[in-house]
Design an enzyme around this catalytic site. Structure first.
Site, PDB file in Angstrom:
ATOM      1  NE  ARG A 112      -1.173   2.748   2.684  1.00 49.90           N
ATOM      2  CZ  ARG A 112      -0.744   3.492   3.476  1.00 49.90           C
ATOM      3  NH1 ARG A 112      -0.216   4.649   2.972  1.00 49.90           N
ATOM      4  NH2 ARG A 112      -0.112   3.436   4.405  1.00 49.90           N
ATOM      5  CG  ASP A 113       3.346   4.275   2.862  1.00 50.72           C
ATOM      6  OD1 ASP A 113       4.018   5.240   2.324  1.00 50.72           O
ATOM      7  OD2 ASP A 113       2.963   4.896   4.094  1.00 50.72           O
ATOM      8  CG  HIS A 163       3.040   6.793  -1.770  1.00 53.74           C
ATOM      9  ND1 HIS A 163       1.591   7.549  -2.455  1.00 53.74           N
ATOM     10  CD2 HIS A 163       1.835   6.051  -1.203  1.00 53.74           C
ATOM     11  CE1 HIS A 163       0.868   8.003  -1.663  1.00 53.74           C
ATOM     12  NE2 HIS A 163       0.720   7.022  -0.765  1.00 53.74           N
ATOM     13  CB  SER A 202       2.150  11.228   6.237  1.00 59.71           C
ATOM     14  OG  SER A 202       0.819  10.637   7.509  1.00 59.71           O
ATOM     15  CG  HIS A 254       2.338   4.666   9.214  1.00 58.86           C
ATOM     16  ND1 HIS A 254       2.087   3.701   8.263  1.00 58.86           N
ATOM     17  CD2 HIS A 254       2.896   5.431   8.024  1.00 58.86           C
ATOM     18  CE1 HIS A 254       2.353   3.885   6.841  1.00 58.86           C
ATOM     19  NE2 HIS A 254       3.029   4.935   6.967  1.00 58.86           N
ATOM     20  CG  HIS A 271       6.606   8.231   6.405  1.00 58.41           C
ATOM     21  ND1 HIS A 271       7.077   7.382   4.785  1.00 58.41           N
ATOM     22  CD2 HIS A 271       5.485   7.850   6.839  1.00 58.41           C
ATOM     23  CE1 HIS A 271       6.058   7.292   4.129  1.00 58.41           C
ATOM     24  NE2 HIS A 271       4.570   7.437   5.501  1.00 58.41           N
ATOM     25  CE1 TYR A 286       0.412  11.962   4.236  1.00 55.82           C
ATOM     26  CE2 TYR A 286      -0.081  12.168   1.557  1.00 55.82           C
ATOM     27  CZ  TYR A 286      -0.671  11.572   2.907  1.00 55.82           C
ATOM     28  OH  TYR A 286      -1.684  10.935   2.842  1.00 55.82           O
TER      29      TYR A 286
END
EC number: 4.1.3.39
Length: 352
Positions: free
Chosen positions: A14-15, A18, A168, A197, A199, A288
């Site tokens: 999913r992520d 990108h 995010s 979550h 990054h 983002y």
């Protein structure tokens, strides 16, 4: 904490979408899902990078539909739960019903960190269907720990059994993570789980996930080879190696994850998922992470620097869903450059 079983939530499908502009093939989804399942992760999130029905002119169209990807993953998975992501206003309750029938059992309902109230319909309907409903508070660096916790409390009141701190922009420090989990624990019910979550834009994806667990986090998101928006998510195989060294009960097979990361996922990256000039700017400016590829395209089209676009987006406090503003920012920067060029030109004077 070391004896409690950590819930490992993989987001490669999913992520990670990108990182390749949502171009996973059905066969690639099957290969990656099979490898993750074999390594015994607890859930595998599958969708367009921007969630159910994210394929659009604004976000970019996928190579397949969400249902095609989900059905592909569900057809090969025996152990893990299939999860998906939904952004209210993009995905609908009708989409929830369709993916439930396709095999999804966990839905993460994602909102901006100050807009939890728009998640009510989707969380309640997910629970009605018998799905596990997770509250997913994006861009968690943009509000205080206490306000974020109150937003999580709202999601809990709608029926979410798990609430996430979602970095995010990859902009949270380790102290920021600690403060947010302590705030969550102060207001949420003891039985409500929490998740992280991360990054990797400031190279803190793994460190922040570790700090989260040390402060009571129950679930950790990560992806193979860090496959994700911006500099990627916390690399799953790296987090598991660190968890193993710390004696934590994660229940996964480290070596199988290492093989899957290098053999299946890394070769798919047309742009390396790493901390570099552009992805570092995301974390520094608090932008983002999925804005990266859109900003790179705008910079190339208009002859600008990607970093300048990203820093300006951060200054304007743009959030997920405002991808269309990237072109506006680029055009504004062009105008600014033109004005500066005109001002810097010497004024010519005619001789008498």
């Amino acid at each position: 904490m070391t004896q409690q079983k950590l819930y490992i939530s993989d987001v490669t499908l999913r992520d990670g979408s990108h990182a390749i502009r949502h171009q996973y093939t059905v066969e690639q989804v099957k290969q990656i899902a099979r490898a993750l399942d074999d390594a015994k992760v607890d859930s595998i999130e599958v969708a367009h990078g921007d969630g159910l029905q994210g394929g659009s002119f604004n976000y970019g169209f996928g190579a397949h539909t969400d249902l095609e990807w989900i059905e592909a993953a569900a057809s090969v998975v025996k152990h893990a739960k299939i999860a998906t992501l939904l952004l209210p206003g993009i995905g609908t309750v009708h989409d929830l019903k369709a993916v439930y029938e396709a095999g999804v059992r966990v839905v993460r309902v994602a909102t901006h960190c100050t807009e939890a109230d728009i998640s009510r319909q989707h969380i309640e309907y997910a629970r009605h269907l018998g799905m596990e409903a997770v509250g997913f508070l994006m861009m968690s660096h943009m509000t205080t720990p206490q306000h974020l916790a109150q937003q999580a409390k709202l999601m809990e009141s709608y029926g979410a059994t798990v609430c996430y701190v979602v970095d995010s922009g990859g902009a949270l420090s380790m102290n920021d993570v600690r403060d947010r989990f302590r705030a969550f624990k102060d207001v949420l019910k003891p039985e409500t789980q929490t998740g992280m979550h991360a990054h990797h834009n400031l190279s803190l994806g793994v460190a922040n996930s570790i700090v989260a667990v040390e402060n009571g986090c129950d679930r950790v998101d990560a992806s193979l080879a860090g496959m994700g928006a911006g500099a990627g998510n916390a690399p799953l195989e790296v987090f598991i190696a660190a968890a193993e060294r710390m004696g934590w009960n994660h229940g996964t097979d480290l070596y199988k994850l290492m093989d899957a990361a290098d053999d299946l996922v890394r070769p798919l990256q047309d742009r390396p998922v790493r901390v570099d000039r552009e992805t570092l700017a995301l974390g520094y400016a608090g932008v983002y992470s999925s804005f990266l590829r859109h900003s790179e395209m705008a910079a190339s089209k208009y002859g600008l620097k990607t970093v300048d676009i990203l820093v300006e987006l951060g200054r304007r406090r743009m959030v997920g869903g405002q991808e269309d503003m990237i072109i506006d920012v680029a055009l504004d920067l062009l105008k600014q450059q033109e004005h500066e060029r005109i001002r810097s030109e010497p004024v010519s004077s005619e001789a008498n």
